[in-house]
Design a protein around this motif. Sequence first.
Motif, PDB file in Angstrom:
ATOM      1  N   MET A 250      32.591 -69.766  33.092  1.00 26.20           N
ATOM      2  CA  MET A 250      31.981 -69.465  31.793  1.00 26.20           C
ATOM      3  C   MET A 250      33.048 -69.361  30.704  1.00 26.20           C
ATOM      4  O   MET A 250      34.180 -68.932  30.952  1.00 26.20           O
ATOM      5  N   LYS A 251      32.655 -69.750  29.514  1.00 28.32           N
ATOM      6  CA  LYS A 251      33.594 -69.817  28.383  1.00 28.32           C
ATOM      7  C   LYS A 251      33.160 -68.826  27.305  1.00 28.32           C
ATOM      8  O   LYS A 251      32.116 -68.988  26.678  1.00 28.32           O
ATOM      9  N   ILE A 252      33.975 -67.791  27.142  1.00 33.35           N
ATOM     10  CA  ILE A 252      33.759 -66.852  26.039  1.00 33.35           C
ATOM     11  C   ILE A 252      34.764 -67.192  24.950  1.00 33.35           C
ATOM     12  O   ILE A 252      35.956 -67.322  25.216  1.00 33.35           O
ATOM     13  N   MET A 253      34.264 -67.331  23.743  1.00 34.50           N
ATOM     14  CA  MET A 253      35.153 -67.591  22.609  1.00 34.50           C
ATOM     15  C   MET A 253      35.394 -66.292  21.850  1.00 34.50           C
ATOM     16  O   MET A 253      34.676 -65.295  22.016  1.00 34.50           O
ATOM     17  N   ASP A 254      36.424 -66.297  21.039  1.00 38.41           N
ATOM     18  CA  ASP A 254      36.749 -65.143  20.220  1.00 38.41           C
ATOM     19  C   ASP A 254      35.609 -64.865  19.239  1.00 38.41           C
ATOM     20  O   ASP A 254      34.889 -65.764  18.808  1.00 38.41           O
ATOM     21  N   TYR A 255      35.454 -63.579  18.921  1.00 37.82           N
ATOM     22  CA  TYR A 255      34.463 -63.158  17.916  1.00 37.82           C
ATOM     23  C   TYR A 255      35.241 -62.390  16.853  1.00 37.82           C
ATOM     24  O   TYR A 255      35.646 -61.246  17.054  1.00 37.82           O
ATOM     25  N   ASN A 256      35.485 -63.050  15.743  1.00 42.37           N
ATOM     26  CA  ASN A 256      36.436 -62.547  14.752  1.00 42.37           C
ATOM     27  C   ASN A 256      35.758 -61.706  13.668  1.00 42.37           C
ATOM     28  O   ASN A 256      34.539 -61.704  13.541  1.00 42.37           O
ATOM     29  N   ARG A 257      36.569 -60.996  12.899  1.00 42.45           N
ATOM     30  CA  ARG A 257      36.066 -60.063  11.887  1.00 42.45           C
ATOM     31  C   ARG A 257      36.603 -60.422  10.509  1.00 42.45           C
ATOM     32  O   ARG A 257      37.763 -60.832  10.374  1.00 42.45           O
ATOM     33  N   VAL A 258      35.762 -60.232   9.500  1.00 41.02           N
ATOM     34  CA  VAL A 258      36.187 -60.338   8.105  1.00 41.02           C
ATOM     35  C   VAL A 258      35.689 -59.101   7.365  1.00 41.02           C
ATOM     36  O   VAL A 258      34.609 -58.579   7.667  1.00 41.02           O
ATOM     37  N   VAL A 259      36.493 -58.625   6.405  1.00 40.33           N
ATOM     38  CA  VAL A 259      36.118 -57.415   5.677  1.00 40.33           C
ATOM     39  C   VAL A 259      36.165 -57.674   4.171  1.00 40.33           C
ATOM     40  O   VAL A 259      36.987 -58.451   3.686  1.00 40.33           O
ATOM     41  N   ILE A 260      35.290 -56.981   3.466  1.00 42.81           N
ATOM     42  CA  ILE A 260      35.104 -57.238   2.030  1.00 42.81           C
ATOM     43  C   ILE A 260      36.233 -56.641   1.180  1.00 42.81           C
ATOM     44  O   ILE A 260      36.599 -57.190   0.150  1.00 42.81           O
ATOM     45  N   ASP A 261      36.782 -55.495   1.604  1.00 46.36           N
ATOM     46  CA  ASP A 261      37.823 -54.846   0.795  1.00 46.36           C
ATOM     47  C   ASP A 261      38.807 -54.118   1.708  1.00 46.36           C
ATOM     48  O   ASP A 261      38.581 -53.985   2.915  1.00 46.36           O
ATOM     49  N   PHE A 295      46.679 -59.746  17.814  1.00 44.17           N
ATOM     50  CA  PHE A 295      45.674 -60.033  16.795  1.00 44.17           C
ATOM     51  C   PHE A 295      46.299 -60.863  15.680  1.00 44.17           C
ATOM     52  O   PHE A 295      47.495 -60.742  15.406  1.00 44.17           O
ATOM     53  N   GLY A 296      45.473 -61.676  15.052  1.00 39.63           N
ATOM     54  CA  GLY A 296      45.881 -62.350  13.834  1.00 39.63           C
ATOM     55  C   GLY A 296      45.288 -61.628  12.641  1.00 39.63           C
ATOM     56  O   GLY A 296      44.138 -61.190  12.684  1.00 39.63           O
ATOM     57  N   LEU A 297      46.052 -61.478  11.588  1.00 36.29           N
ATOM     58  CA  LEU A 297      45.565 -60.902  10.327  1.00 36.29           C
ATOM     59  C   LEU A 297      45.814 -61.916   9.230  1.00 36.29           C
ATOM     60  O   LEU A 297      46.935 -62.431   9.102  1.00 36.29           O
ATOM     61  N   TYR A 298      44.780 -62.195   8.447  1.00 34.89           N
ATOM     62  CA  TYR A 298      44.958 -63.106   7.310  1.00 34.89           C
ATOM     63  C   TYR A 298      44.618 -62.371   6.024  1.00 34.89           C
ATOM     64  O   TYR A 298      43.511 -61.840   5.848  1.00 34.89           O
ATOM     65  N   LEU A 299      45.592 -62.313   5.141  1.00 32.03           N
ATOM     66  CA  LEU A 299      45.412 -61.865   3.761  1.00 32.03           C
ATOM     67  C   LEU A 299      45.580 -63.089   2.874  1.00 32.03           C
ATOM     68  O   LEU A 299      46.124 -64.107   3.331  1.00 32.03           O
ATOM     69  N   PRO A 300      45.142 -63.070   1.635  1.00 31.82           N
ATOM     70  CA  PRO A 300      45.167 -64.295   0.831  1.00 31.82           C
ATOM     71  C   PRO A 300      46.508 -65.030   0.896  1.00 31.82           C
ATOM     72  O   PRO A 300      47.550 -64.499   0.498  1.00 31.82           O
ATOM     73  N   GLY A 301      46.470 -66.230   1.478  1.00 36.32           N
ATOM     74  CA  GLY A 301      47.650 -67.082   1.527  1.00 36.32           C
ATOM     75  C   GLY A 301      48.665 -66.760   2.606  1.00 36.32           C
ATOM     76  O   GLY A 301      49.703 -67.437   2.685  1.00 36.32           O
ATOM     77  N   GLN A 302      48.410 -65.746   3.451  1.00 31.62           N
ATOM     78  CA  GLN A 302      49.452 -65.347   4.411  1.00 31.62           C
ATOM     79  C   GLN A 302      48.863 -64.831   5.729  1.00 31.62           C
ATOM     80  O   GLN A 302      47.974 -63.973   5.725  1.00 31.62           O
ATOM     81  N   ARG A 346      30.286 -53.787   4.824  1.00 31.44           N
ATOM     82  CA  ARG A 346      31.622 -54.225   4.405  1.00 31.44           C
ATOM     83  C   ARG A 346      32.296 -55.119   5.444  1.00 31.44           C
ATOM     84  O   ARG A 346      33.375 -55.647   5.179  1.00 31.44           O
ATOM     85  N   ILE A 347      31.676 -55.264   6.616  1.00 34.43           N
ATOM     86  CA  ILE A 347      32.274 -56.090   7.667  1.00 34.43           C
ATOM     87  C   ILE A 347      31.293 -57.177   8.098  1.00 34.43           C
ATOM     88  O   ILE A 347      30.075 -56.968   8.079  1.00 34.43           O
ATOM     89  N   ASP A 348      31.842 -58.334   8.436  1.00 35.58           N
ATOM     90  CA  ASP A 348      31.025 -59.424   8.961  1.00 35.58           C
ATOM     91  C   ASP A 348      31.768 -60.030  10.155  1.00 35.58           C
ATOM     92  O   ASP A 348      32.949 -59.742  10.387  1.00 35.58           O
ATOM     93  N   GLU A 367      35.584 -64.068  -1.291  1.00 37.63           N
ATOM     94  CA  GLU A 367      34.422 -63.388  -0.719  1.00 37.63           C
ATOM     95  C   GLU A 367      34.852 -62.202   0.141  1.00 37.63           C
ATOM     96  O   GLU A 367      34.213 -61.154   0.160  1.00 37.63           O
ATOM     97  N   MET A 368      35.955 -62.397   0.864  1.00 40.21           N
ATOM     98  CA  MET A 368      36.467 -61.358   1.750  1.00 40.21           C
ATOM     99  C   MET A 368      37.922 -61.045   1.402  1.00 40.21           C
ATOM    100  O   MET A 368      38.639 -61.890   0.879  1.00 40.21           O
ATOM    101  N   ALA A 369      38.361 -59.821   1.750  1.00 38.29           N
ATOM    102  CA  ALA A 369      39.736 -59.415   1.444  1.00 38.29           C
ATOM    103  C   ALA A 369      40.692 -59.679   2.588  1.00 38.29           C
ATOM    104  O   ALA A 369      41.887 -59.883   2.366  1.00 38.29           O
ATOM    105  N   ALA A 370      40.178 -59.659   3.817  1.00 38.31           N
ATOM    106  CA  ALA A 370      41.040 -59.837   4.986  1.00 38.31           C
ATOM    107  C   ALA A 370      40.217 -60.351   6.152  1.00 38.31           C
ATOM    108  O   ALA A 370      38.999 -60.146   6.213  1.00 38.31           O
ATOM    109  N   ALA A 371      40.900 -61.011   7.076  1.00 34.18           N
ATOM    110  CA  ALA A 371      40.246 -61.516   8.290  1.00 34.18           C
ATOM    111  C   ALA A 371      41.115 -61.158   9.486  1.00 34.18           C
ATOM    112  O   ALA A 371      42.346 -61.120   9.389  1.00 34.18           O
TER     113      ALA A 371
END
Length: 413
Positions: A250-261, A295-302, A346-348, A367-371
Motif C-alpha cells: 500500500m502507498k501512503i502519500m504525505d499529507y501536508n499543511r498550509v497556514v494562513i498567518d 520536515f520542509g518549511l516554505y515561507l515566501p520564496g524560501q 487558519r489551517i488547511d 493565500e497562505m503564509a507558510a507551508a
Amino acid sequence: MHLIRPFTGLRPAHNRATDVAAPPYDVLSTDEARERAAGKPWSFLHISKPEIDLPAGTNPYAPEVYAKAAENLKKMLAEGVLKRDAAPCYYAYRLIMGGHSQIGLVAAASVADYDTNRIRKHEFTRPDKEDDRVRQIDALNAQTGPVLLAYPSAPEVDEILALASTVEPDADVTAEDGIRHTIWVIRDSATLARLTAAFDAMPAIYIADGHHRSAAASRICATRKAANPQHSGGESYNYFLSVIFPHHQMKIMDYNRVVIDLNGLDSAAFLKRIGEQFSVQVSAAPVKPAKPNEFGLYLPGQWYRLEIRANLIPQSDPVARLDVSLLQNHLIAPVLGINDPRRDKRIDFVGGIRGLAELEKRVDSGEMAAAFALFATRMEDLMAVADAGEVMPPKSTWFEPKLADGLVSHVLD
C-alpha cells in the motif's frame, strides 16, 4: 463466522466496465461529478452522486437524492449494464499508478469482527457522514463504496492473488487520471476455501480508508438484526464490501499543511521560535522530507529543512511519535496557536499527490503564509496506532491510488 467470505458480486456486464467505473463518491464535489458524468449515462456517479440528476442546488442529503440512487440502480439492472454473479466469489483487484502496482482481494468482511475491533480502526467518524452512508445503503439495499483494508504479512494470500492475475481479466479500466483498475473473478471452490482460511488465521486486519462506510455497515447490521426474528448471522447484512491489500504494497502519500498567518510573528521571529525545538537549515531546493522526524518549511520564496530534536520524540507512544503529531504538538499549536486542526480555519491540508509546487503556489500567491511538507505516515505506524486502540490525528494519511466505485458491489439480500 469467518473474518471474510465470498459473495455474489454485482458487476458491470461484459465490456461495460469502462462505461460504469467512477471515482469514489467522496473525492468529487457535486459540480465535478456532474461534469465527469456528462454524456455517460451508465457512469456509477449516477448511483454514488445521484444529486447530479436532480436540479442544481438540491441538498445532497435530501430523501429524493437517495430515491434517485435507487431508481438509477434499478435502471442499470433492467438495461443489463450491471449483472450479478450466480455464485459467491472472491475477486482479485489490481491497481497500477505509474510505476506502482498493488493487488488485493475484494471480499465481504465481517461486521462482528469490526464491532469487536479485530477489523481495526484508527479514525473518529462524524455522525452526519455515517447517516449519509446508512441512508445510501438502505435505499440501494447494497453496499457500493468499498472499504479499503490492509492485511499483515501473508505470503500464501499474496501468491494466490498473483496467480489469479495471470489469466485474462474480467474487467480492465484505465481511468481519466491514468490509474488502471483490473478485476479477476475467483470462482474455484478450493481457492475460495484457502483464502477464507488464510484470513481466519490472521489476528487482525486494518481499515486504511472508509471508516464511515464500515461504521454505517455496522449500524445497518444492528438495525436489521433487531428486526429479524430469524437472524442467524449468515445474512449478507452481517458483512460489508471491502478490498484488502497486503500492507507492504500500500502507498501512503504525505499529507501536508498550509497556514494562513504566522500568529503575529514576522519571519525572523517565527524561525527563532521554531529553532527552540527544531534544527533549522536554509535549503536552496524544495524540501521533500526523506525520513521520519524531518520536515520542509516554505515561507515566501524560501525553503527550510527542519528536524525535531531527538529528545522530544516519545518512542513508546504510537500516536505522539507520528510526524503529524510532532509537528502539531511542537510547532503548530505552541508557535502558531492552532490547537484544534480539525476545526481551526487558519489551517488547511494538501494531499501529497499535488506535489510541493502546490505548497509554493499557495504561499507565493499570498493565500497562505507558510507551508509544511511532511514525510508520509508508514503503514506500520498506522497499524501500531490501531493495535493500541488509539486514533490518528486528523489528515494523517493520503492513500493513493484510490479504488473505483462500481466495479464490484455487495447486495444485501
